[in-house]
Design an enzyme around this catalytic site. Structure first.
Site, PDB file in Angstrom:
ATOM      1  N   GLU A  37       5.379 -10.404  13.876  1.00  0.00           N
ATOM      2  CA  GLU A  37       4.820 -10.944  15.119  1.00  0.00           C
ATOM      3  C   GLU A  37       5.129 -12.442  15.218  1.00  0.00           C
ATOM      4  OE1 GLU A  37       0.756  -9.893  15.491  1.00  0.00           O
ATOM      5  OE2 GLU A  37       0.594 -10.748  17.502  1.00  0.00           O
ATOM      6  N   ARG A  73       0.830  -1.222   0.000  1.00  0.00           N
ATOM      7  CA  ARG A  73       0.000   0.000   0.000  1.00  0.00           C
ATOM      8  C   ARG A  73       0.855   1.258   0.000  1.00  0.00           C
ATOM      9  NH1 ARG A  73      -2.917  -3.640   3.170  1.00  0.00           N
ATOM     10  NH2 ARG A  73      -1.806  -2.912   4.995  1.00  0.00           N
TER      11      ARG A  73
HETATM   12  P1  AMP Z   1       4.928  -2.424  11.254  1.00  0.00           P
HETATM   13  O1  AMP Z   1       6.136  -2.991  10.602  1.00  0.00           O
HETATM   14  O2  AMP Z   1       4.512  -3.150  12.495  1.00  0.00           O
HETATM   15  O3  AMP Z   1       5.061  -0.921  11.474  1.00  0.00           O
HETATM   16  O4  AMP Z   1       3.711  -2.657  10.263  1.00  0.00           O
HETATM   17  C1  AMP Z   1       3.490  -1.806   9.206  1.00  0.00           C
HETATM   18  C2  AMP Z   1       2.987  -2.537   7.993  1.00  0.00           C
HETATM   19  O5  AMP Z   1       1.945  -3.453   8.299  1.00  0.00           O
HETATM   20  C3  AMP Z   1       2.422  -1.538   7.012  1.00  0.00           C
HETATM   21  O6  AMP Z   1       2.874  -1.890   5.713  1.00  0.00           O
HETATM   22  C4  AMP Z   1       0.923  -1.663   7.156  1.00  0.00           C
HETATM   23  O7  AMP Z   1       0.301  -1.603   5.894  1.00  0.00           O
HETATM   24  C5  AMP Z   1       0.678  -3.004   7.834  1.00  0.00           C
HETATM   25  N1  AMP Z   1      -0.205  -2.926   9.023  1.00  0.00           N
HETATM   26  C6  AMP Z   1       0.157  -3.183  10.299  1.00  0.00           C
HETATM   27  N2  AMP Z   1      -0.875  -3.050  11.149  1.00  0.00           N
HETATM   28  C7  AMP Z   1      -1.933  -2.666  10.404  1.00  0.00           C
HETATM   29  C8  AMP Z   1      -3.312  -2.336  10.710  1.00  0.00           C
HETATM   30  N3  AMP Z   1      -3.811  -2.383  11.964  1.00  0.00           N
HETATM   31  N4  AMP Z   1      -4.107  -1.955   9.680  1.00  0.00           N
HETATM   32  C9  AMP Z   1      -3.615  -1.898   8.422  1.00  0.00           C
HETATM   33  N5  AMP Z   1      -2.360  -2.207   8.070  1.00  0.00           N
HETATM   34  C10 AMP Z   1      -1.503  -2.581   9.042  1.00  0.00           C
END
Ligand code: AMP
Length: 174
Positions: A94, A57
């Site tokens: 995770e 995205r």
């Molecule tokens: P992080 O690496 O934990 O910061 O996760 C970010 C990535 O995961 C991004 O590319 C987001 O599109 C996706 N993502 C994580 N959590 C969500 C959420 N609650 N809603 C939508 N996309 C998420």
């Protein structure tokens, strides 16, 4: 100013139970709102020399910004998708780990780049992307997100970079 919050839909228990998914597709359906999002993001930082956009995205907002600024767009892709020579970064999820890649010839040394994604959660994906750019000698001038989930430590993890987000939502640490 367009209230972008109206265009982000909460989807409970997607893709797994316990996750509140922030769905940006309503924003994509509204060209006025999407353009406002790109303009608001662009206004947060100085014009960079390239945009590094995170699969998948992040590509949407990254492409909009690269066109807005008229600078190169560099996709950071999941492992195995880029056909040329690449640099790689492994990062933790995770459950388990994942790998992101950049084409080795996509950035120049000392090039000022902005890293773009739709959403900041824990910051793991964004840190890996910044490290990829740095492997190529580029300088990460800022990180840009449409949505930031606060309370997951993302901003702390990205403390060495300027971080900008348009919409913040509080999420309890799980
Ligand atoms: P992080 O690496 O934990 O910061 O996760 C970010 C990535 O995961 C991004 O590319 C987001 O599109 C996706 N993502 C994580 N959590 C969500 C959420 N609650 N809603 C939508 N996309 C998420």
């Amino acid at each position: 100013m367009t209230d972008l919050r109206r265009f982000i839909r909460d989807v409970p228990d997607f893709p797994r139970k316990g996750i509140l998914f922030k769905d940006i597709t309503p924003l994509l359906l509204d060209p006025v709102a999407l353009q406002a999002a790109i303009e608001q993001l662009a206004a947060r930082v100085q014009v960079p020399e390239a945009v590094v956009a995170i699969e998948s995205r992040g590509f949407i907002f990254g492409a909009g910004l690269a066109l807005h600024w008229h600078v190169p767009l560099v996709p950071a892709r999941k492992f195995g998708k880029l056909p040329g020579k690449t640099v790689k970064e492994v990062y933790s999820l995770e459950y388990g780990e994942d790998t992101l890649e950049l084409h080795a010839d996509s950035l120049k040394r000392e090039q000022r780049v902005v890293v773009v994604d739709d959403l900041l959660a824990t910051g793991g994906t964004a840190v890996a992307t910044a490290r990829l750019a740095e492997q190529l000698g580029a300088r990460v001038a800022a990180m840009l997100f449409l949505v930031e989930l606060t309370g997951l430590g993302g901003r702390t993890r990205l403390a060495q970079y300027p971080v900008e987000s348009l919409l913040q939502y509080e999420v309890a640490e799980s």
